[in-house]
Design an enzyme around this catalytic site. Sequence first.
Site, PDB file in Angstrom:
ATOM      1  CG  ASP A  10      -1.772   1.231   1.364  1.00 17.48           C
ATOM      2  OD1 ASP A  10      -2.400   1.614   0.357  1.00 17.48           O
ATOM      3  OD2 ASP A  10      -1.827   1.845   2.449  1.00 17.48           O
ATOM      4  CB  SER A  11       0.198   4.837  -0.443  1.00 16.22           C
ATOM      5  OG  SER A  11      -0.881   4.915   0.477  1.00 16.22           O
ATOM      6  CE1 TYR A  42       2.464   5.497  -3.501  1.00 10.99           C
ATOM      7  CE2 TYR A  42       0.961   3.682  -3.922  1.00 10.99           C
ATOM      8  CZ  TYR A  42       2.236   4.132  -3.688  1.00 10.99           C
ATOM      9  OH  TYR A  42       3.280   3.243  -3.648  1.00 10.99           O
ATOM     10  N   GLY A  43      -2.984   9.411  -3.247  1.00  9.46           N
ATOM     11  CA  GLY A  43      -4.280   9.937  -3.696  1.00  9.46           C
ATOM     12  C   GLY A  43      -4.245  11.062  -4.717  1.00  9.46           C
ATOM     13  CB  CYS A  73      -3.219   0.696  -2.410  1.00  8.97           C
ATOM     14  SG  CYS A  73      -3.263   2.444  -2.795  1.00  8.97           S
ATOM     15  CB  THR A  75      -4.943   5.212  -5.019  1.00  4.64           C
ATOM     16  OG1 THR A  75      -5.837   5.606  -3.971  1.00  4.64           O
ATOM     17  CG2 THR A  75      -4.641   6.393  -5.894  1.00  4.64           C
ATOM     18  CD  GLU A 151       0.445   6.473   5.968  1.00  9.62           C
ATOM     19  OE1 GLU A 151       1.615   6.354   6.361  1.00  9.62           O
ATOM     20  OE2 GLU A 151      -0.207   5.524   5.499  1.00  9.62           O
ATOM     21  CB  CYS A 183      -9.336   4.980   0.732  1.00  7.17           C
ATOM     22  SG  CYS A 183      -7.662   5.303   1.346  1.00  7.17           S
ATOM     23  CB  THR A 184      -6.751  -0.017   2.161  1.00  2.00           C
ATOM     24  OG1 THR A 184      -5.601   0.714   1.709  1.00  2.00           O
ATOM     25  CG2 THR A 184      -7.268  -0.901   1.041  1.00  2.00           C
ATOM     26  CG  HIS A 185      -4.801   4.974   4.543  1.00  2.00           C
ATOM     27  ND1 HIS A 185      -4.342   4.511   3.330  1.00  2.00           N
ATOM     28  CD2 HIS A 185      -3.697   5.360   5.232  1.00  2.00           C
ATOM     29  CE1 HIS A 185      -3.019   4.627   3.294  1.00  2.00           C
ATOM     30  NE2 HIS A 185      -2.607   5.141   4.432  1.00  2.00           N
TER      31      HIS A 185
HETATM   32  N1  DGL Z   1      -4.771   3.265   0.907  1.00  2.00           N
HETATM   33  C1  DGL Z   1      -4.955   3.834  -0.355  1.00  2.00           C
HETATM   34  C2  DGL Z   1      -6.172   3.471  -1.109  1.00  2.00           C
HETATM   35  O1  DGL Z   1      -6.754   2.446  -0.834  1.00  2.00           O
HETATM   36  C3  DGL Z   1      -4.165   5.000  -0.812  1.00  2.00           C
HETATM   37  C4  DGL Z   1      -4.333   6.238  -0.104  1.00  2.00           C
HETATM   38  C5  DGL Z   1      -3.333   7.267  -0.515  1.00  2.00           C
HETATM   39  O2  DGL Z   1      -2.139   6.995  -0.422  1.00  2.00           O
HETATM   40  O3  DGL Z   1      -3.772   8.344  -0.909  1.00  2.00           O
HETATM   41  O4  DGL Z   1      -6.590   4.166  -1.987  1.00  2.00           O
END
Ligand code: DGL
Length: 263
Positions: A10-11, A42-43, A73, A75, A151, A183-185
Amino acid sequence: MARRPIGVFDSGVGGLSVLRHVRAMLPAEDLLYVADSAHAPYGGKSAQFIESRALAIAGFLVARDARALVVACNTATAAAIASLRQKYDLPIVGMEPAVKPAVEATRSGVIGVLATSGTLESGKFAELVQRFGSRARVIVQPCPGLVERVEQGDLAGPLTRRLLAGFVQPLLDEGADTLVLGCTHYPFLEPLLRELVGEEVAIIESGAAVARQLVRRIGEADFLDIRPQGTERFFSSGEPGQLEALLPRLWGGPASVERLTAG
Ligand code: DGL
């Protein structure tokens, strides 16, 4: 002979919300996890940049003998899964916002999708909405700043609360009764989100579905596995200590983090 590991990336820390489902379903597998924290989030970055990061990280994991990859992730999946599959002849499982289950679950006929701009502006997401969006009204909500809060390990502080409430309220005002965490966050913010939206709103994430898909792709389920518990190795392109500090809360226990040496 030792079983070859499964690589997950993931990012940053978001993919840990997927890794925990993978671990629950595959207790005996050895898992490698890469957080590309030096380049998170990454978004808002270009698809080309994310694609080049995903290829570099996949190269790192394959060099460590990964026999399957999980792009944990949304993204990075949108930007890079086609190139990854072209380059590597391995099972590669990616994320997709749970629009299909959400349109099946909604009673109000309105769903809200929370995700990064990169995901929401991607061709893959447009396809998804085209396939399933006719059955409900799909409202999208980019959430700039939210990944950074996770984060930082700030899952419920005043700033996170204010940001999340600002993103969610317009969806509720439009009548959304089902929210997709694209988004996985964001699953780490679910307790806060639940507090903000109450019990009547459904919250859907894709981590468990992706772990099930991985089990299907590697062709084994380890529920009855008698081998010893698998191991985890964590890598970060950022400061290893930063991820180490978050692991007890986001992974469920302490672990040491190695610096990503290539990629
Ligand atoms: N965890 C990510 C996702 O599922 C990326 C979030 C990011 O880095 O912006 O999209």
